[in-house]
Design an enzyme around this catalytic site. Structure first.
Site, PDB file in Angstrom:
ATOM      1  N   LYS A 158      25.298  50.967  31.085  1.00  0.00           N
ATOM      2  CA  LYS A 158      24.546  52.179  30.839  1.00  0.00           C
ATOM      3  C   LYS A 158      23.953  52.991  29.561  1.00  0.00           C
ATOM      4  O   LYS A 158      24.710  53.351  28.835  1.00  0.00           O
ATOM      5  CB  LYS A 158      25.405  53.398  31.980  1.00  0.00           C
ATOM      6  CG  LYS A 158      24.168  54.834  32.258  1.00  0.00           C
ATOM      7  CD  LYS A 158      24.735  55.195  33.211  1.00  0.00           C
ATOM      8  CE  LYS A 158      24.122  56.776  33.344  1.00  0.00           C
ATOM      9  NZ  LYS A 158      22.203  56.822  34.297  1.00  0.00           N
TER      10      LYS A 158
HETATM   11  N1  PMP Z   1      18.708  53.104  36.923  1.00  0.00           N
HETATM   12  C1  PMP Z   1      18.495  54.132  36.248  1.00  0.00           C
HETATM   13  C2  PMP Z   1      17.637  54.061  34.792  1.00  0.00           C
HETATM   14  C3  PMP Z   1      19.437  55.404  36.046  1.00  0.00           C
HETATM   15  O1  PMP Z   1      19.283  56.165  35.260  1.00  0.00           O
HETATM   16  C4  PMP Z   1      20.532  55.219  37.050  1.00  0.00           C
HETATM   17  C5  PMP Z   1      20.610  56.966  37.432  1.00  0.00           C
HETATM   18  N2  PMP Z   1      22.126  56.568  36.484  1.00  0.00           N
HETATM   19  C6  PMP Z   1      20.054  55.190  38.044  1.00  0.00           C
HETATM   20  C7  PMP Z   1      19.874  53.406  38.333  1.00  0.00           C
HETATM   21  C8  PMP Z   1      20.937  54.931  39.276  1.00  0.00           C
HETATM   22  O2  PMP Z   1      22.326  54.854  39.270  1.00  0.00           O
HETATM   23  P1  PMP Z   1      23.255  55.232  40.277  1.00  0.00           P
HETATM   24  O3  PMP Z   1      22.961  55.196  41.780  1.00  0.00           O
HETATM   25  O4  PMP Z   1      24.624  54.600  40.105  1.00  0.00           O
HETATM   26  O5  PMP Z   1      23.354  57.008  39.493  1.00  0.00           O
END
Ligand code: PMP
Length: 304
Positions: A158
Site C-alpha cells: 500500500k
Molecule cells: N484497493 C485500494 C487501491 C485501496 O486503496 C483500498 C483501501 N485501503 C482497498 C483496495 C481496500 O483495502 P482495505 O479493505 O484493506 O481497506
C-alpha cells in the site's frame, strides 16, 4: 469522511505526540512518493470504542515497507505502533475515527532518487469520522487508464506512489459524473477501483479478481470470512467488464467505504440500482461485526 481537526488535536511523529499544526517537515523531504501507509477504522458502540483488525492493518504496513525495502526504525515495532494508534484515539477523545499510519523518507538529500541514507519517518494521525447516511449505491465507470504490470510497481504494497494510477482514474470517472473508477489490467481483466476491491454475485456465488494487480484488502478478507460463515461460495476468478455488466449484484469493499453496493456500472444498473439481497446481508453483518455486536470474530476487535 474524516472531519477536520480542531486546535487541540495531536498526532504522533517519530516517537512524540505533537500538536497537529506543529508536525512540519522540511520542503526537501522526499517527494517522489516513496512511502507506505495504512487506513484503519475505529467504531464506537454503546460507550465502547474498538479498532477493527488493528493487528492486520499494522502487519500490512510492515509488509508494504518490506516490499519497498524501507527500513522502519526497529524501535517502532508493530506492537508499539498499535499502542500509538490506540493512544491517539484516547488523547483526541475519538470514537468513530479513521487512523492513518505513514512511513516515508525525509531529509535534505531528498532531491535525489537515491533513498539510501535518508531518514525514515514514521507518523500516525487519527481523525474523527462522520458517516454519510443514507449510504448511496456507487456509480462506477470503467477507466481509460490501465492498471499496470505486476512487475512495474508492487501492488502488494500500500504504497503512496501506487495511488497515482488510481487517482488519475478517479478524476476521470468523477469528471464523467461517476463516483469511482473501475480499473482493468492490460489484458482487460478487472483489478479493483481506485480505493476498494470489487465483488460480483452471479447465481448466488461471489466472485472477486485474484490479487495480482489489486491491494490485499482487509475488508475483502472479512467478506470471505462472512460469506463462508453464511455457507456461501466465494471464488477468485479473472473477471471481464462484461462479467460486471451481467452480474446480479456488484459491490466494493474497503476500510473507508466498508461494503458498498454498486448501483451503476457504465450506465448499466445491477439490481435496478438498488443494493441486492446478498450485499445487504453482508453490509448488515459487517456493521455488527465492526461495532462489536455479536459473538463472531471478536479477535478482530481491539478495545481502546
Ligand atoms: N484497493 C485500494 C487501491 C485501496 O486503496 C483500498 C483501501 N485501503 C482497498 C483496495 C481496500 O483495502 P482495505 O479493505 O484493506 O481497506
Amino acid at each position: 469522511m474524516v472531519v477536520e481537526p480542531d486546535a487541540d488535536h495531536v498526532l504522533w511523529l517519530d516517537g512524540e505526540f505533537v500538536p497537529w499544526r506543529a508536525a512540519t517537515m522540511h520542503v526537501t523531504a522526499h517527494h517522489y512518493g516513496y512511502g507506505v501507509f495504512e487506513g484503519v477504522r475505529s467504531y464506537e458502540h454503546e460507550g465502547a470504542v474498538h479498532v477493527f483488525r488493528l493487528q492486520d492493518h499494522t502487519a500490512r504496513l510492515f509488509r508494504s515497507a518490506k516490499c519497498l525495502n524501507i527500513p522502519i526504525p526497529p524501535q517502532y515495532d508493530p506492537r508499539r505502533l498499535e499502542e500509538v494508534q490506540l493512544e491517539l484515539l484516547r488523547r483526541n477523545h475519538l470514537g468513530d475515527a479513521y487512523l492513518r499510519p505513514f512511513v516515508f523518507y525525509g531529509g535534505t538529500a531528498g532531491l535525489s532518487r537515491n533513498v539510501r541514507g535518508l531518514p525514515v519517518h514514521v507518523a500516525v494521525i487519527a481523525l474523527a469520522w462522520r458517516t454519510s447516511e443514507p449510504a448511496r449505491p456507487v456509480a462506477l465507470r470503467t477507466s481509460s487508464y490501465t492498471r499496470g504490470h505486476a512487475n512495474g510497481v508492487l501492488w502488494k504494497a500500500k504504497a503512496n506512489a501506487n495511488y497515482m494510477n488510481g487517482m488519475l482514474a478517479l478524476q476521470e470517472a468523477q469528471a464523467a459524473g461517476a463516483d469511482e473508477a473501475l480499473l482493468l489490467d492490460a489484458r482487460g481483466f478487472v483489478t479493483e477501483t481506485s480505493g476498494s476491491n470489487l465483488f460480483v454475485v452471479r447465481n448466488g456465488v461471489l466472485f472477486t479478481p485474484p490479487l495480482e494487480l489489486a491491494l490485499e484488502g482487509i475488508t475483502r478478507d472479512t467478506v470471505f470470512s462472512l460469506a463462508r460463515s453464511f455457507g456461501w461460495t466465494v471464488l477468485e476468478k479473472h473477471l471481464t467488464r462484461d462479467d460486471v455488466y451481467v452480474a446480479d449484484e456488484v459491490f466494493v469493499t474497503g476500510t473507508a467505504v466498508e461494503i458498498a453496493a454498486v448501483g451503476q456500472i457504465d450506465g448499466r444498473e445491477p439490481m435496478n440500482g438498488a443494493p441486492g439481497p446478498m450485499t445487504r446481508k453482508l453490509r448488515a453483518a459487517y456493521s455488527a461485526l465492526v461495532r462489536g455486536r455479536g459473538e463472531q470474530n471478536r479477535e478482530w476487535l481491539t478495545r481502546v
